[in-house]
Design an enzyme around this catalytic site. Sequence first.
Site, PDB file in Angstrom:
ATOM      1  N   LYS B 252       0.839  -1.191   0.000  1.00 52.84           N
ATOM      2  CA  LYS B 252       0.000   0.000   0.000  1.00 52.84           C
ATOM      3  C   LYS B 252       0.883   1.252   0.000  1.00 52.84           C
ATOM      4  CE  LYS B 252      -3.973  -2.130   0.102  1.00 52.84           C
ATOM      5  NZ  LYS B 252      -4.934  -2.233   1.197  1.00 52.84           N
ATOM      6  N   GLN B 312      -0.341 -12.688  10.718  1.00 55.52           N
ATOM      7  CA  GLN B 312      -0.840 -12.595   9.352  1.00 55.52           C
ATOM      8  C   GLN B 312       0.377 -12.371   8.460  1.00 55.52           C
ATOM      9  OE1 GLN B 312      -3.341  -9.213  10.075  1.00 55.52           O
ATOM     10  NE2 GLN B 312      -1.731  -7.747   9.587  1.00 55.52           N
ATOM     11  N   ASP B 347      -2.746  -6.851   0.435  1.00 60.28           N
ATOM     12  CA  ASP B 347      -1.369  -7.004   0.927  1.00 60.28           C
ATOM     13  C   ASP B 347      -1.286  -7.919   2.151  1.00 60.28           C
ATOM     14  OD1 ASP B 347      -2.768  -5.106   2.420  1.00 60.28           O
ATOM     15  OD2 ASP B 347      -0.967  -3.943   2.915  1.00 60.28           O
ATOM     16  N   ASP B 383      -2.178  -8.146  17.938  1.00 60.20           N
ATOM     17  CA  ASP B 383      -3.025  -7.492  16.952  1.00 60.20           C
ATOM     18  C   ASP B 383      -4.250  -8.357  16.638  1.00 60.20           C
ATOM     19  OD1 ASP B 383      -2.779  -5.152  14.933  1.00 60.20           O
ATOM     20  OD2 ASP B 383      -3.292  -6.866  13.646  1.00 60.20           O
ATOM     21  N   ASN B 384      -5.440  -7.783  16.735  1.00 61.10           N
ATOM     22  CA  ASN B 384      -6.677  -8.468  16.336  1.00 61.10           C
ATOM     23  C   ASN B 384      -6.786  -9.925  16.798  1.00 61.10           C
ATOM     24  OD1 ASN B 384      -8.062  -6.453  14.977  1.00 61.10           O
ATOM     25  ND2 ASN B 384      -6.908  -6.774  13.082  1.00 61.10           N
ATOM     26  N   GLU B 412      -5.274  -6.498  21.629  1.00 60.69           N
ATOM     27  CA  GLU B 412      -5.836  -5.383  20.850  1.00 60.69           C
ATOM     28  C   GLU B 412      -7.080  -5.872  20.129  1.00 60.69           C
ATOM     29  OE1 GLU B 412      -5.796  -2.746  16.972  1.00 60.69           O
ATOM     30  OE2 GLU B 412      -5.657  -4.909  17.133  1.00 60.69           O
ATOM     31  N   LYS B 525       1.200   4.828   9.273  1.00 63.96           N
ATOM     32  CA  LYS B 525       1.166   3.403   8.913  1.00 63.96           C
ATOM     33  C   LYS B 525       1.717   3.176   7.501  1.00 63.96           C
ATOM     34  CE  LYS B 525      -3.264   2.743   9.764  1.00 63.96           C
ATOM     35  NZ  LYS B 525      -4.552   2.007   9.853  1.00 63.96           N
ATOM     36  N   TYR B 526       1.636   4.235   6.651  1.00 64.28           N
ATOM     37  CA  TYR B 526       1.997   4.051   5.239  1.00 64.28           C
ATOM     38  C   TYR B 526       3.196   4.886   4.806  1.00 64.28           C
ATOM     39  CZ  TYR B 526      -2.754   2.323   5.558  1.00 64.28           C
ATOM     40  OH  TYR B 526      -3.871   1.653   5.951  1.00 64.28           O
TER      41      TYR B 526
END
Lengths: 660, 660
Positions: B252, B312, B347, B383-384, B412, B525-526
């Site tokens: 991204k 992930q 991604d 994360d998640n 989180e 983040k990007y």
Amino acid sequence: MMEHTEGGNRVIIEGVSPEIDGGRFPIKRIIGDKVVVEADIFTDGHDVLSVALLYRKEGDPNWIEIPMEFLANDRWRGSFVVSELGQYQYTLTAWVDRFKTWQQNLAKKVEAKQDVSVDFLEGAQLIEEAIMQPTKRDTKTMQDWVASLHSSQVSASAKAKLVLGDRVTAVMTRYPVRRSVATYPRELTVVVDREKARFSTWYEMFPRSCASGSSRHGTFEDCEERLSYIAEMGFDVLYFPPIHPIGQTSRKGKNNDPVAKADDPGTPWAIGSEEGGHKAVHPQLGTLDDFRRFIDKAREYGLEVALDIAFQCSPDHPYVKEHPEWFRWRPDGTVQYAENPPKKYQDIYPLEFETESWQELWEELKSVILFWIEQGVRIFRVDNPHTKPFAFWEWLISEVKKDCPEVIFLAEAFTRPKIMYLLAKLGFTQSYTYFTWRNIKWELTQYFTELTQTDVREFFRPNLWPNTPDILSDYLRDGGRPAFITRLVLAATLGANYGIYGPAFELCENRRKDKESEEYLNSEKYELKQWNIKSRNSLKDFITRVNGIRRENPALQSDLSLCFHPVDNDQLICFSKRTEDLSSLILVVVNLDYRYKQSGWIELSLEEVGLDNNRPYEVSDLLTDVTYRWQGSRNYVELDPRKIPAHIFRINRGIAKSKN
Amino acid sequence: MMEHTEGGNRVIIEGVSPEIDGGRFPIKRIIGDKVVVEADIFTDGHDVLSVALLYRKEGDPNWIEIPMEFLANDRWRGSFVVSELGQYQYTLTAWVDRFKTWQQNLAKKVEAKQDVSVDFLEGAQLIEEAIMQPTKRDTKTMQDWVASLHSSQVSASAKAKLVLGDRVTAVMTRYPVRRSVATYPRELTVVVDREKARFSTWYEMFPRSCASGSSRHGTFEDCEERLSYIAEMGFDVLYFPPIHPIGQTSRKGKNNDPVAKADDPGTPWAIGSEEGGHKAVHPQLGTLDDFRRFIDKAREYGLEVALDIAFQCSPDHPYVKEHPEWFRWRPDGTVQYAENPPKKYQDIYPLEFETESWQELWEELKSVILFWIEQGVRIFRVDNPHTKPFAFWEWLISEVKKDCPEVIFLAEAFTRPKIMYLLAKLGFTQSYTYFTWRNIKWELTQYFTELTQTDVREFFRPNLWPNTPDILSDYLRDGGRPAFITRLVLAATLGANYGIYGPAFELCENRRKDKESEEYLNSEKYELKQWNIKSRNSLKDFITRVNGIRRENPALQSDLSLCFHPVDNDQLICFSKRTEDLSSLILVVVNLDYRYKQSGWIELSLEEVGLDNNRPYEVSDLLTDVTYRWQGSRNYVELDPRKIPAHIFRINRGIAKSKN
């Protein structure tokens, strides 16, 4: 096809309701009731679940599966009806429904006009997996769908229309491929009782005092003559204190005198003599045949006879000689009599449940219940169950109800709250309550909210008694006739199950033996009484009316809808009960002050009862047949203890609406 | 001697607290905490019980027995201290204490001057039974007592004095003859964590944006220079987003552009490239050695480094080639990327936990955690977690903590309430909360009362974040600097655990990408960011002061005492925290309105905090060092968002008393 794996066990079922103490105890219902079950059910991620409620009659190997409905916040609900007496089981199951998940994602992608050609192939795979199960006819249909999804001749929009349509959804729901199936690990139990477990009207009476107009010992035959009197008042359970032979040794005299005179009859709770024990009838009352005939006679009057079960013995009980191992022997070679130091009850020997022969003892006590069931008795009022082991009651009641699920056990445990609740959980059908001593608005409100609006309602069925042969409360003693009326109305409307000890109650007997105890003066427990049931001052007619109101208004036949309403006067209490469909809606207002007239404004939430804030409505006082026209949520009431200190209003929803 | 029998099983233990979901899940405590256990324990009849709490460190075969104390209403209480990290078990046992029962009855009979000669013989029997157990010396003593009780030479009053005395009671308590012993069927678990599980102050930072004054990619070395800045503000946990190699495929671009430019760095959560996966370090940050050195350096500053665990993969992650069976393959031969239709995350490839190779997958993921533990990391922000199977987390966390009980896992999971609570029950040490979106007085009050004053406190440790790289809330966007101050004070005082995502937070960054999402404009983040941490407008000094107040006032280091107090203005919220001994007592008042000055009267219950209604007392605002003299329960406050919209008062109990 993905196999179910331990690692794939993704679905959580928790927060199941109703469930008592993690499923340790059953919930209670009445035949015909709907059992509504809720649970929190969810999985990780965003997959769609399907959830089913499973239930079965005990003994049936097959579960019946009912789809559950999603409410909100991961909560699901389903229900089933219990149509037979006995026990039912219920549990839950849930699984990841990959087809529904796929449909939901597909719909969103189609909506966003994304390319879904690969999604169609995935859908075809899911349908193919489901084909393993169905009937021939469906197989063909499903194979056609798979072909359509693969076909380049069918447009994307036609494919989407097909797989998102009702037909595909219906078939795929019929043959679910269940992945990550979770089954709730506990099977929960419902005990289903007959209607009388929830709605009953009790009259307690000493049969030996029934010889009308005579001082001799009453008999079952005398009691027959009393039946019309009791039935006319509207009672449907007639409860007798123990009817067994009474011991002679250490017999108590009048007013609990430690020394009895020759003609003192003794207390019926000192059970057992040379003439027999718990399976015998006191000869002065009649024979076993007489008793059976009496039961039949009572039934003709709509009265069911309830017997007292007091598992204790007089020193003369045959058990003492036949089973000395069922008693506790002291170092001096005597049997330990009942005591609550410094009080002594020398006329009573408790059974020793810590005996090594406890199994024989349990069996014998069970045979006592079965004996009376054989004579036609189906209701037992159990004396002081909290002084016998809890495990014994759980066993006894479940044993008895296996063959006779219609039997009702009423627990006479006036003890600490946790013990009273435990006894109900263990199987007692109904329970005595603290109502007898709850007189003030806040304590009545708090107590009956706890009994009817918390989990307690799932297992504890209150039976309300304003008096008993043991308890003449301060309130009745001090308040006299208006207090008796107040307590009667409260018992009969707060409790779908209630009872009185008569004729002491209807004759407003309020003389105490002394200030310290709650005992009646010249208590019927120790002597024969002659009651003037034709007294002009009797509450008979009032009781008849109240019980008639209970019979005619279904709202008063259950406690589950009980709701208290604010009144701006602490001496006035106001509450309502209603049926689910609001077709029966009763509002009760009682003046708790037996001395002075009290007035105030009651506050109703009209929406809750289906009334319109802007239209007047009618409330009919069923005690006086006077109808009032009310409007809005606040209305004025005034109650005078010198007249009738209570209203029992029927709210007429229909009439008011049609008139406007 | 009466033997224990099944039928004699008379003691009930129920209503045990704390106990989560019938013992299915552990409670959580910090090393040195006292675990207070209560239960309802009773038997039938009037016998006296003895009750003991049993506990042990996991692995220890022996229980330690602590007598429990009777409270009231059949409730008993006992406690033990957890002095080591890891797990403890606790359960309860109770028995009918016939000697105590006998003593109690004897005392009443003696008081009533009844003949107790047979009672003495019974007492002698009970002492003889107990002799079976004791040591030689006690045997002699007890035999003497038996002899005395049998002796006609000893007077009744001397016998009574003997057996009711402390000495007999002590010895008989030491050698109890336990009858009808009930042991609670469940062994309940306590997970004991270190202090930081309860009290921690987090700073989240992207290491790649740390190249001060340069636009190049930051390194761990650059981060070292940032350590003093973070430590000076008073943080003790420094949390990095993933530090692993970032994928190239479908990377991204800035502002989540689906197409990346050549120099766009990609999001750190797209983990894995040819350079490695979850056990590798992104080369532009440095080497594994650099990272280890950085951890050590941070420790010198009192900062513990926390890593992000995001299970992930980017399409370039080595797992995709090495373990294709860990991904979900579509009918077109591609791997299913992450999506939440219609949103697509090309991604990111989620791991397929429903794989048949789930056991290998679980083991591999565990090895990732163990790898970083080996590098020196002891805190993981996960994360998640709610998108992976619950069973996986329960297994993973318990496996890891077996050897490393000091490890902290922060969940989180910004998801539905029941899932957030379940994750905490399954083992997560701390949890993100809805604080980020709770801005209004009633919702803050309700939410934090639920978190800290219900059973939730036993397993869920809130960690409060006013912002994250994903979430710039409406409140911060709209309110700017006063809103940042308000949210900081709330997070730091409502939550003993809290964190900020900086330097965005201290620089009051409040520009949104668009109206629809909560994303930052030009989100870090990007892209690489250059933050001007020396800005005059930075909240650095304010944060330093708040964190200092947290460090110096133990009241703020736990959430269990949180209590809200009424204020007659809905824009003002007031709450307190205190230590058990009241030596630290903090009162916080915050103006929730970032636009206007608000004032009102706060209402304190002075007795609760040990203050006298009639004496003035001092409250010192630790934010401004201004001290106020207050009196009585109602006091006036006024807060202006253009100055400091909050008070953090220390209530000085001692001083006020000494001055009067």
